[in-house]
Design a protein around this motif. Structure first.
Motif, PDB file in Angstrom:
ATOM      1  N   ILE A   1       4.353   5.770  -5.418  1.00 38.01           N
ATOM      2  CA  ILE A   1       4.369   5.941  -6.871  1.00 38.01           C
ATOM      3  C   ILE A   1       3.366   7.008  -7.302  1.00 38.01           C
ATOM      4  CG2 ILE A   1       3.946   4.789  -9.076  1.00 38.01           C
ATOM      5  CD1 ILE A   1       6.590   4.098  -7.615  1.00 38.01           C
ATOM      6  N   LEU A   2       2.222   7.066  -6.644  1.00 42.92           N
ATOM      7  CA  LEU A   2       1.252   8.124  -6.950  1.00 42.92           C
ATOM      8  C   LEU A   2       1.849   9.501  -6.689  1.00 42.92           C
ATOM      9  CD1 LEU A   2      -2.049   6.581  -5.526  1.00 42.92           C
ATOM     10  CD2 LEU A   2      -1.489   6.969  -7.936  1.00 42.92           C
ATOM     11  N   VAL A   3       2.560   9.640  -5.571  1.00 41.38           N
ATOM     12  CA  VAL A   3       3.228  10.903  -5.258  1.00 41.38           C
ATOM     13  C   VAL A   3       4.312  11.196  -6.292  1.00 41.38           C
ATOM     14  CG1 VAL A   3       4.692  12.108  -3.570  1.00 41.38           C
ATOM     15  CG2 VAL A   3       2.720  10.767  -2.791  1.00 41.38           C
ATOM     16  N   HIS A   4       5.056  10.166  -6.663  1.00 40.66           N
ATOM     17  CA  HIS A   4       6.131  10.308  -7.651  1.00 40.66           C
ATOM     18  C   HIS A   4       5.589  10.837  -8.975  1.00 40.66           C
ATOM     19  CE1 HIS A   4       9.933   9.468  -9.594  1.00 40.66           C
ATOM     20  NE2 HIS A   4       9.371   8.623 -10.449  1.00 40.66           N
ATOM     21  N   VAL A   5       4.553  10.185  -9.476  1.00 37.32           N
ATOM     22  CA  VAL A   5       3.997  10.568 -10.781  1.00 37.32           C
ATOM     23  C   VAL A   5       3.280  11.912 -10.698  1.00 37.32           C
ATOM     24  CG1 VAL A   5       2.353   9.911 -12.585  1.00 37.32           C
ATOM     25  CG2 VAL A   5       3.799   8.172 -11.517  1.00 37.32           C
ATOM     26  N   ALA A   6       2.503  12.130  -9.632  1.00 32.44           N
ATOM     27  CA  ALA A   6       1.771  13.391  -9.487  1.00 32.44           C
ATOM     28  C   ALA A   6       2.723  14.577  -9.394  1.00 32.44           C
ATOM     29  CB  ALA A   6       0.874  13.342  -8.254  1.00 32.44           C
ATOM     30  N   GLY A   7       3.816  14.394  -8.646  1.00 31.62           N
ATOM     31  CA  GLY A   7       4.795  15.476  -8.526  1.00 31.62           C
ATOM     32  C   GLY A   7       5.462  15.798  -9.846  1.00 31.62           C
ATOM     33  N   LEU A   8       5.813  14.762 -10.594  1.00 34.29           N
ATOM     34  CA  LEU A   8       6.423  14.990 -11.906  1.00 34.29           C
ATOM     35  C   LEU A   8       5.427  15.632 -12.865  1.00 34.29           C
ATOM     36  CD1 LEU A   8       8.447  11.658 -12.344  1.00 34.29           C
ATOM     37  CD2 LEU A   8       9.317  13.907 -11.683  1.00 34.29           C
TER      38      LEU A   8
ATOM     39  N   SER B   1       0.833  -1.213   0.000  1.00 35.73           N
ATOM     40  CA  SER B   1       0.000   0.000   0.000  1.00 35.73           C
ATOM     41  C   SER B   1       0.861   1.255   0.000  1.00 35.73           C
ATOM     42  CB  SER B   1      -0.922  -0.007   1.216  1.00 35.73           C
ATOM     43  OG  SER B   1      -1.783  -1.133   1.211  1.00 35.73           O
ATOM     44  N   VAL B   2       1.937   1.233   0.781  1.00 36.96           N
ATOM     45  CA  VAL B   2       2.855   2.377   0.821  1.00 36.96           C
ATOM     46  C   VAL B   2       3.546   2.549  -0.531  1.00 36.96           C
ATOM     47  CG1 VAL B   2       4.884   3.359   1.949  1.00 36.96           C
ATOM     48  CG2 VAL B   2       3.205   2.105   3.296  1.00 36.96           C
ATOM     49  N   LEU B   3       3.860   1.442  -1.177  1.00 37.29           N
ATOM     50  CA  LEU B   3       4.472   1.507  -2.506  1.00 37.29           C
ATOM     51  C   LEU B   3       3.548   2.204  -3.502  1.00 37.29           C
ATOM     52  CD1 LEU B   3       6.227  -1.940  -3.114  1.00 37.29           C
ATOM     53  CD2 LEU B   3       7.226   0.321  -3.476  1.00 37.29           C
ATOM     54  N   VAL B   4       2.278   1.816  -3.499  1.00 38.12           N
ATOM     55  CA  VAL B   4       1.311   2.445  -4.403  1.00 38.12           C
ATOM     56  C   VAL B   4       1.228   3.943  -4.131  1.00 38.12           C
ATOM     57  CG1 VAL B   4      -1.126   2.576  -5.023  1.00 38.12           C
ATOM     58  CG2 VAL B   4      -0.035   0.349  -4.755  1.00 38.12           C
ATOM     59  N   LEU B   5       1.152   4.311  -2.854  1.00 40.74           N
ATOM     60  CA  LEU B   5       1.083   5.724  -2.485  1.00 40.74           C
ATOM     61  C   LEU B   5       2.339   6.473  -2.928  1.00 40.74           C
ATOM     62  CD1 LEU B   5      -0.376   8.022  -1.024  1.00 40.74           C
ATOM     63  CD2 LEU B   5       0.696   7.250   1.108  1.00 40.74           C
TER      64      LEU B   5
END
Length: 203
Positions: A84-91, A78-82
């Protein structure tokens, strides 16, 4: 806790934490804004967490039973999914066209293809976990699909990280990536051994 168990945990923490700490000292950060830095570090943290997943899934970590390890496997997932969401959203906030091209596999950079493929495999794996009770799959099929998607996540993420020349320091990045791949290989070898034993008993 035995000395061997203690050394295992210390080594694991060092392997996971050192790339994050060293990346925090990168001179490249001086030229980036806060959102881009947060997105980058979310990716680094996700890469470090990947080392835990194969070990937790198969009960390889000392002091943790298989049942406890698999519960933590779901939490870390679950933390991994979160992350990656932060990673992609920030980019995306810093450069929307580049992220759109990457998601549509139109980006000219090879690392984008591997990163996006790993991301979709992770999201698919997480979705299947949520739908597991409704799917009514056999345990063996479920494990094979989950392990296969996990392998895509790990290999895609490793190639994504190695092809990027960014804030991660080279030696710690390579060491972490090698450890993640070795953890996956160990799981695959253990799974193969179990399948052989099961096949031999069924004869």
């Amino acid at each position: 806790m035995s000395v061997r168990s203690l050394l295992t945990w210390v080594g694991l923490v060092v392997l996971m934490a050192l790339p994050v700490i060293v990346a925090g000292q990168s001179p490249l950060l001086a030229w980036r804004d806060e959102i881009y830095i947060a997105a980058g570090f979310a990716g680094v943290v996700a890469m470090s967490l990947l080392l835990l997943q194969p070990l937790l899934m198969t009960g390889q970590l000392p002091g943790l039973s298989l049942a406890v390890g698999r519960r933590f496997h779901r939490v870390v997932g679950s933390v991994l999914v979160l992350s990656i969401l932060v990673h992609v959203a920030g980019l995306w906030l810093t450069s929307p066209p580049d992220v759109v091209d990457a998601l549509l596999y139109r980006s000219p950079t090879p690392f984008s293809v591997w990163g996006v493929s790993a991301m979709w495999a992770l999201f698919l794996s997480a979705g299947l976990v949520l739908l597991r009770k409704r799917l009514h799959w056999r345990v063996r099929l479920w494990r094979l699909v989950h392990l296969g998607l996990g392998g895509i996540v790990i290999l895609g993420s490793v190639l994504h990280a190695l092809l990027i020349e960014g804030t991660m320091e080279m030696s710690t990045k390579w060491t972490l990536c090698a450890a993640v791949v070795l953890a996956l290989v160990k799981v695959l070898l253990d799974r193969r051994t179990l399948l052989r034993r099961h096949h031999a008993k069924s004869r």
